[in-house]
Design an enzyme around this catalytic site. Structure first.
Site, PDB file in Angstrom:
ATOM      1  N   GLU A 232      20.892   1.357   3.746  1.00 25.01           N
ATOM      2  CA  GLU A 232      21.732   1.046   4.918  1.00 25.01           C
ATOM      3  C   GLU A 232      22.948   1.944   5.103  1.00 25.01           C
ATOM      4  O   GLU A 232      24.055   1.459   5.318  1.00 25.01           O
ATOM      5  CB  GLU A 232      22.195  -0.420   4.833  1.00 25.01           C
ATOM      6  CG  GLU A 232      21.040  -1.397   4.763  1.00 25.01           C
ATOM      7  CD  GLU A 232      21.490  -2.862   4.760  1.00 25.01           C
ATOM      8  OE1 GLU A 232      22.696  -3.121   4.618  1.00 25.01           O
ATOM      9  OE2 GLU A 232      20.614  -3.724   4.913  1.00 25.01           O
TER      10      GLU A 232
ATOM     11  N   ASN B  59      16.262   3.527   2.571  1.00 26.76           N
ATOM     12  CA  ASN B  59      15.865   2.237   3.140  1.00 26.76           C
ATOM     13  C   ASN B  59      16.907   1.773   4.160  1.00 26.76           C
ATOM     14  O   ASN B  59      18.106   1.874   3.911  1.00 26.76           O
ATOM     15  CB  ASN B  59      15.782   1.225   1.979  1.00 26.76           C
ATOM     16  CG  ASN B  59      15.122  -0.081   2.340  1.00 26.76           C
ATOM     17  OD1 ASN B  59      14.011  -0.090   2.872  1.00 26.76           O
ATOM     18  ND2 ASN B  59      15.788  -1.199   2.042  1.00 26.76           N
TER      19      ASN B  59
ATOM     20  N   HIS C  35      13.336  -6.507   9.578  1.00 24.85           N
ATOM     21  CA  HIS C  35      13.720  -7.911   9.787  1.00 24.85           C
ATOM     22  C   HIS C  35      13.689  -8.156  11.296  1.00 24.85           C
ATOM     23  O   HIS C  35      14.527  -7.629  12.028  1.00 24.85           O
ATOM     24  CB  HIS C  35      15.133  -8.168   9.252  1.00 24.85           C
ATOM     25  CG  HIS C  35      15.257  -7.987   7.771  1.00 24.85           C
ATOM     26  ND1 HIS C  35      14.671  -8.843   6.875  1.00 24.85           N
ATOM     27  CD2 HIS C  35      15.894  -7.048   7.030  1.00 24.85           C
ATOM     28  CE1 HIS C  35      14.955  -8.450   5.640  1.00 24.85           C
ATOM     29  NE2 HIS C  35      15.684  -7.362   5.704  1.00 24.85           N
TER      30      HIS C  35
ATOM     31  N   GLU D  85      10.996  -5.064   3.764  1.00 28.10           N
ATOM     32  CA  GLU D  85      11.634  -6.390   3.720  1.00 28.10           C
ATOM     33  C   GLU D  85      11.176  -7.224   4.906  1.00 28.10           C
ATOM     34  O   GLU D  85      11.958  -7.928   5.535  1.00 28.10           O
ATOM     35  CB  GLU D  85      13.171  -6.246   3.753  1.00 28.10           C
ATOM     36  CG  GLU D  85      13.709  -5.370   2.640  1.00 28.10           C
ATOM     37  CD  GLU D  85      15.233  -5.254   2.635  1.00 28.10           C
ATOM     38  OE1 GLU D  85      15.921  -6.035   3.324  1.00 28.10           O
ATOM     39  OE2 GLU D  85      15.736  -4.365   1.925  1.00 28.10           O
TER      40      GLU D  85
ATOM     41  N   ASP E 290      10.242  -9.707   7.572  1.00 28.56           N
ATOM     42  CA  ASP E 290      10.223 -11.120   7.971  1.00 28.56           C
ATOM     43  C   ASP E 290      10.327 -11.155   9.489  1.00 28.56           C
ATOM     44  O   ASP E 290      10.949 -10.287  10.096  1.00 28.56           O
ATOM     45  CB  ASP E 290      11.292 -11.990   7.273  1.00 28.56           C
ATOM     46  CG  ASP E 290      12.691 -11.419   7.283  1.00 28.56           C
ATOM     47  OD1 ASP E 290      12.988 -10.531   8.108  1.00 28.56           O
ATOM     48  OD2 ASP E 290      13.511 -11.877   6.455  1.00 28.56           O
TER      49      ASP E 290
HETATM   50  C1  XIL Z   1      19.699 -10.268   1.094  1.00 23.49           C
HETATM   51  C2  XIL Z   1      19.169 -11.369   0.202  1.00 23.49           C
HETATM   52  O1  XIL Z   1      17.932 -11.797   0.708  1.00 23.49           O
HETATM   53  C3  XIL Z   1      20.132 -12.505   0.133  1.00 23.49           C
HETATM   54  O2  XIL Z   1      19.737 -13.453  -0.853  1.00 23.49           O
HETATM   55  C4  XIL Z   1      21.538 -12.013  -0.201  1.00 23.49           C
HETATM   56  O3  XIL Z   1      22.446 -13.068  -0.100  1.00 23.49           O
HETATM   57  C5  XIL Z   1      21.952 -10.898   0.726  1.00 23.49           C
HETATM   58  O4  XIL Z   1      20.984  -9.879   0.701  1.00 23.49           O
HETATM   59  N1  XIL Z   1      18.893  -5.934   3.604  1.00 23.49           N
HETATM   60  C6  XIL Z   1      18.667  -5.703   2.270  1.00 23.49           C
HETATM   61  C7  XIL Z   1      18.503  -6.849   1.351  1.00 23.49           C
HETATM   62  O5  XIL Z   1      18.468  -4.546   1.868  1.00 23.49           O
HETATM   63  O6  XIL Z   1      18.979  -6.555   0.064  1.00 23.49           O
HETATM   64  C8  XIL Z   1      19.180  -8.084   1.870  1.00 23.49           C
HETATM   65  O7  XIL Z   1      18.843  -9.160   1.005  1.00 23.49           O
HETATM   66  C9  XIL Z   1      18.734  -8.356   3.294  1.00 23.49           C
HETATM   67  C10 XIL Z   1      19.112  -7.224   4.201  1.00 23.49           C
END
Ligand code: XIL
Length: 457
Positions: free
Chosen positions: A161, A203, A240, A269, A271
């Site tokens: 990020e 990422n 996401h 990641e 969802d």
């Molecule tokens: C999130 C986790 O799912 C949570 O449990 C935590 O509180 C915060 O981080 N991008 C990422 C992940 O790269 O590491 C994050 O994960 C979600 C967004």
């Protein structure tokens, strides 16, 4: 019974009929060879299907049961982040991360490392640092953690990020960014040195829509890294999705364009908030997009059950709170089963071919090309191998009859179409006897018939 070719061919049919007869509610017979878990279905095309895992949930038997059954790649949801692994400066803590790593390895699963350097979830001591002290602390962190897990990690999210949202295309402001724009490449170089076997990924989120400034900015960074030989192997798209940030119509284009730079792409990641058939269709689209891109090597969902999600209220995952498979699970599994053809090394639009041109011979060198061709362009990776004497410099001649070079890395070029000659750069001039080094280039048009030939200098 003597097994003739004919009777052997009949066995799967008999088995299918027997299964159908046992399952009384079965309406249609199962698709031949359809896999029944996400991992097995993904493996049919050489891909993986992973999930984020929280160490605290491993003792939940429903959770662990689904994990062990369905997934073959694991990401620690929080346990490998900077605050977890280095809570005090130079004091490393791997207990929870190791619980996840050991559980995964005992089940034959692979591990994505997440994440070595990030503006978020930094330990308190780091949040207050700046300048050279912070740069060194970050590099030390990358080196220590990647060294500790050397040989156990399939791919590391080296930097997470680092770009700003919105239309600027700029880097995100952070204490790490303020140490100098080269902090990202410094992190990648440190990671490569610490664990040369791990794929190194950049990422990010909101990098799914090809037209977004942030996507373009990440693309340009990866292109720049490839052109300058900064070690990067993959781009992770967090993916996401929700109603504010839906699956973009050009998602597959984005995956393909990153892949065309000569890196793997991974959905890291995933969802998708929602429910029912809409959610199921979105999961199906994302899965199909990955399967359509040869270098999309796998998909990781960000948790197992909806109740395990960091966005639980959006019910964004494949299993409900009780561990039942949702419609989205079925559509994902079906998409994986349907797309089981082309694997990460070949697709209908992309072919990888390797041809050996000249024999190293005594004192000479040889060159081979691995070509990744798609409709409009290609990436060629050329391997230079020394003969029985070490090389002190080399030149490779290639023929590009129907294409034009648009970028290259790890070699100096003369010409960009027709006869194109490539000469070593400083750091890869010396190749030990029998050893090899690689350089590469990308181009528009057709890269076939390069027919590289190597000359020692
Ligand atoms: C999130 C986790 O799912 C949570 O449990 C935590 O509180 C915060 O981080 N991008 C990422 C992940 O790269 O590491 C994050 O994960 C979600 C967004």
């Amino acid at each position: 019974m003597k097994l003739t070719a004919k009777s052997v061919a009949l066995i799967p049919i008999i088995a299918t009929v027997a299964t159908a007869a046992i399952g009384a509610t079965l309406i249609a017979p199962p698709v031949a060879n359809a896999a029944t878990t996400l991992a097995a279905a993904a493996q049919q095309s050489g891909r993986y299907f992973g999930t984020a895992v929280a160490a605290s949930r491993l003792s939940d038997s429903t959770y662990a049961g689904i994990l062990n059954r369905e997934f073959d790649m694991v990401t620690a949801e929080n346990e490998m982040k900077m605050d977890a692994t280095e809570p005090n400066q130079n004091q490393f803590s791997y207990g929870n991360a190791d619980r996840i790593v050991n559980q995964a390895r005992s089940q034959g699963k692979r591990i994505r490392g997440h994440a070595l350097a990030w503006h978020s979830q930094q330990p308190g001591w780091m949040q207050n640092m700046s300048g050279t002290a912070l740069r060194n602390a970050m590099l030390n962190h990358v080196t220590q953690v990647a060294t500790y897990y050397r040989g156990k990690i399939y791919a590391w999210d080296v930097v997470n990020e680092a770009f700003a949202d919105g239309s600027s295309g700029a880097r995100r402001d952070s204490n790490l960014q303020r140490t100098g724009n080269d902090w990202i490449e410094a992190a990648f170089r440190a990671a490569r040195t610490a664990d040369p076997g791990a794929k190194l990924c950049y990422n990010d989120y909101n990098t799914d829509d090809w037209s977004h400034a942030k996507t373009q900015a990440v693309y340009r960074m990866v292109q720049d890294f490839k052109s300058r030989g900064v070690p990067i192997d993959c781009v992770g798209l967090q993916s996401h999705f929700n109603s504010q940030s839906p699956v973009p119509s050009n998602y597959q284009t984005t995956l393909q364009n990153f892949a065309n730079l000569g890196v793997d792409v991974q959905i890291t990641e995933l969802d998708i908030e929602g429910s029912g058939s809409t959610q199921a269709q979105n999961y199906q689209r994302v899965t199909q997009a990955c399967l359509a891109v040869a270098r999309c090597t796998g998909i990781t969902v960000w948790g197992i059950r909806d109740t395990d999600s960091w966005r639980a209220s959006g019910t964004p995952l494949l299993f409900d709170g009780s561990g039942n498979k949702k419609a989205a699970y079925n559509s994902t599994l079906d998409a994986l089963n349907a797309g089981g053809g082309p694997g990460p090394t070949t697709t209908t639009t992309t072919t990888t071919t390797t041809t050996t041109s000249n024999d190293p011979g005594t004192g000479g060198c040889s060159a081979t090309v691995s070509l990744n061709q798609w409709n409009e362009g290609f990436v060629a990776t050329i391997k230079v191998t020394a003969g029985s004497t070490a090389l002190r410099g080399w030149t490779v001649s290639t023929t590009l009859s129907n294409g034009t070079v648009t970028g290259s890395w790890s070699a100096t070029r003369s010409g960009n179409s027709g006869t194109v000659n490539w000469t070593n750069v400083d750091y890869n001039a010396n190749v030990p006897a029998g050893g090899s080094t690689e350089f590469g280039f990308q181009g528009s048009g057709n890269g076939s018939g390069l027919n590289p030939s190597c000359t020692a200098r």
